[in-house]
Design an enzyme around this catalytic site. Sequence first.
Site, PDB file in Angstrom:
ATOM      1  N   HIS A 173      34.427  42.946  45.023  1.00 51.14           N
ATOM      2  CA  HIS A 173      35.492  43.925  44.736  1.00 51.14           C
ATOM      3  C   HIS A 173      36.809  43.196  44.461  1.00 51.14           C
ATOM      4  CE1 HIS A 173      37.623  47.904  45.562  1.00 51.14           C
ATOM      5  NE2 HIS A 173      38.614  47.025  45.619  1.00 51.14           N
ATOM      6  N   GLU A 174      37.148  42.242  45.327  1.00 49.06           N
ATOM      7  CA  GLU A 174      38.438  41.547  45.186  1.00 49.06           C
ATOM      8  C   GLU A 174      38.450  40.636  43.952  1.00 49.06           C
ATOM      9  OE1 GLU A 174      40.505  43.000  46.847  1.00 49.06           O
ATOM     10  OE2 GLU A 174      39.183  43.827  48.385  1.00 49.06           O
TER      11      GLU A 174
HETATM   12 ZN    ZN Z   1      40.667  47.208  45.549  1.00 54.43          ZN
END
Ligand code: ZN
Length: 137
Positions: free
Chosen positions: A127-128
């Site tokens: 996600h990051e």
């Molecule tokens: Zn995020």
Amino acid sequence: MVREIVRDTAVLSRRALPVTRRDRAVAEDLLDTLRAHAADCVGMAANMIGAAKRVIAVRAGQSYLLMMNPVVTARSAEMYETEEGCLSLVGVRPVRRHVWIEVTYRDRRFKEKAQRFTGFTAQIVQHEMDHLEGILI
Ligand SMILES: [Zn+2]
């Protein structure tokens, strides 16, 4: 220093640039900001504090992992569907993630590391790292 969370998708869509040792302050601010949001956030990319730099901070158990210039070197063919939220966005959205990933990165002393992540930590890292490409869920 705890920084304000960016919610402007035009800013969040910018691709982040590589960091050097001189970007240490951004990395420390990112950690401070993630810690300040520990109750509702498990990871953060520098884009989210208004710095288009390739740094992410990820909660790993009781501690935090700071990853500068992370690069995925291998990933599982197997993927799964899940839902994620983001402190910069409202609500949760469906996503597809790899079961495991291998990543090389620089740690907070700018030492090169290679690590394999599975499960929830692998999900947070994916996600990051998407944030660094300007990709939102
Ligand atoms: Zn995020």
